[in-house]
Enzyme design. Structure first.
Site, mmCIF file in Angstrom:
data_model
loop_
_atom_site.group_PDB
_atom_site.id
_atom_site.type_symbol
_atom_site.label_atom_id
_atom_site.label_comp_id
_atom_site.label_asym_id
_atom_site.label_seq_id
_atom_site.Cartn_x
_atom_site.Cartn_y
_atom_site.Cartn_z
ATOM 1 C CB VAL A 61 76.814 72.070 -33.339
ATOM 2 C CG1 VAL A 61 75.666 72.597 -32.482
ATOM 3 C CG2 VAL A 61 78.076 71.929 -32.490
ATOM 4 C CB ALA A 106 73.821 71.279 -38.862
ATOM 5 C CE LYS A 107 79.335 76.981 -40.796
ATOM 6 N NZ LYS A 107 78.549 77.832 -41.688
ATOM 7 N N GLY A 108 79.709 72.142 -38.765
ATOM 8 C CA GLY A 108 80.732 71.239 -38.257
ATOM 9 C C GLY A 108 82.096 71.829 -38.478
#
Ligand code: GLU
Length: 419
Positions: A61, A106-108
């Site tokens: 995201v 962001a992050k995943g």
């Protein structure tokens, strides 16, 4: 809430909304920041060593890239879902702004328990996930890093997968790499070290001597362990610590290096002979000077917040306090000094930024240089937030969010809304 609904997402949105109202952020900006720029959902088929194929869900995201390329970790954990990753990506946007690094958020993650995988399976999982999100990441686009359940080795596999697909080495696609592949000195320890710089300032602010003080750490992982080591170096006794296998207590102070050796050998803290076992549920509410939640989000709800007995709450974890817990902490501001996650754990992304800069220039700094620059950034951010806390009468969490939101908001207004 749309597709993002999740407890951590709700907490994060509450914080955005409350801060925007209290400090007068342009409502058009506030409404935009409540949703991410982009969210990618992928399926990751993994062939286990026994021949079976299992399919896992992965996410990346990108919340906001107004101030620079997106940045944020990758989490391998069974709790990972779209809403949680979105909330964590949102926190990254403001975290980068709070410490003034020119990056977005962001992050995943992959919804999986990585402890059940062997090294070869972990490598296949990482490479396939990387391939699925490959068009969305890159040194100028979005730069992943380690988070819960991932480490420098996982970053090396991401870098290799991206490089093999590109046809040349692209070390700048991730940070938190092993030093041998262009990682930065001090990155592994950076989140814990940065946290202790803020605890040092907070202790000075409330008149607490860290020498001889006591601390408890929930989650003796990478962040918790290095924070504990650094605090112990400052003379603080680490009287309690926990991980997924259990919690331990030693009023004289836990020997952290011995505990680390035990964890490496047995896979967890449980059974460590240098301390007594204790109920992990009691760790957060025990009487200590410094409490460091450094595990999952949402662990401090209203009930726990009422029972906290610490003087400084230093948030190593992302989003450890629920909205209801935070309402109680705002009432208890005179008793408990909160160092919110946006500030307390920002040392990791700060040194990630240094790694990215060093990699771009192909010029690498010494550990002393990295730590000196990290300290300057953390101390400056602490001062800026404390000033807003005092001058504008905001609690520390809202003050940190105000600093972050103002920076992002100014950048958004300068760039304007496309088209
Ligand atoms: N995962 C870490 C965090 O939550 C570090 C992110 C990064 O270094 O990009 O801040």
């Amino acid at each position: 809430m749309g597709p993002w609904d999740d407890p951590l997402y709700r907490t994060t949105r509450d914080l955005i909304t409350r801060t925007a109202e209290q400090v007068g952020i342009d409502p058009n900006v506030g409404v935009r920041l409540a949703q991410p720029d982009r969210a990618i959902i992928v399926s990751i088929p993994l062939r286990r060593d026994n021949g079976d194929v299992e399919v896992y869900t992965g996410y990346r995201v990108q919340h906001n890239d107004t101030r620079g390329p997106c940045k944020g970790g990758i989490r391998f954990h069974p709790h990972v879902n779209l809403g949680e990753v979105t909330a964590l990506a949102t926190l990254m946007t403001f975290k980068c702004a709070v410490v003034g690094v020119p990056l977005g958020g962001a992050k995943g993650g992959i919804s999986i328990d990585p402890s059940g995988l062997n090294r070869a399976e972990m490598q296949r999982l990482t490479r396939r996930y990387t391939t699925e999100i490959i068009n969305f990441i890159g040194p100028g686009k979005d730069i992943p890093a380690p988070d819960m359940g991932t480490n420098p080795q996982v970053m090396a596999w991401i870098m290799d997968t991206f490089s093999m697909t590109s046809g040349y080495a692209v070390p700048g696609v991730v940070t938190g790499k092993p030093i041998e592949l262009g990682g930065s000195q001090g990155r592994l320890q950076a989140t814990g070290r940065g946290l202790v710089y803020t605890v040092t300032d907070a202790a000075e602010h409330i008149g607490l001597d860290l020498k001889g003080a006591t601390a408890a750490i929930q989650g003796l992982g990478n962040v918790g362990y290095w924070a504990a080591r650094r605090l112990a170096y400052r003379g603080t006794k680490i009287v309690a610590a926990s991980d997924v296998t259990g919690a331990i207590y030693n009023p004289k102070g836990i020997d952290l290096k011995a505990a680390y050796v035990h964890m490496q050998k047995t896979g967890g803290l449980a059974g460590f002979e240098g301390a007594e076992p204790m109920d992990p549920d009691e760790l957060l509410t025990m009487k200590v000077d410094v409490l460091i939640p450094a595990a999952l989000g949402g662990v401090i709800d209203a009930d726990i917040a009422r029972k906290l007995q610490c003087r400084i709450l230093a948030e190593g974890a992302n989003g450890p306090v629920t909205s209801e817990g935070d309402a109680i902490l705002r009432q208890r501001q005179d008793e408990i000094f909160v160092i919110p996650d946006l500030l307390a754990n920002a040392g990791g992304v700060t040194v990630s930024y240094f790694e990215w800069v060093q990699g771009t220039q192909n010029f690498f700094w010494s550990a002393t240089e990295v730590n000196k620059r990290l300290q300057t950034i953390m101390v400056t951010a602490f001062k800026e937030i404390l000033k807003v806390h005092k001058n504008e009468g905001l609690d520390m969490r809202t003050a940190a969010m105000a600093v972050g939101m103002r920076r992002v908001s100014e950048a958004m207004l300068l760039r304007g809304l496309f088209p």
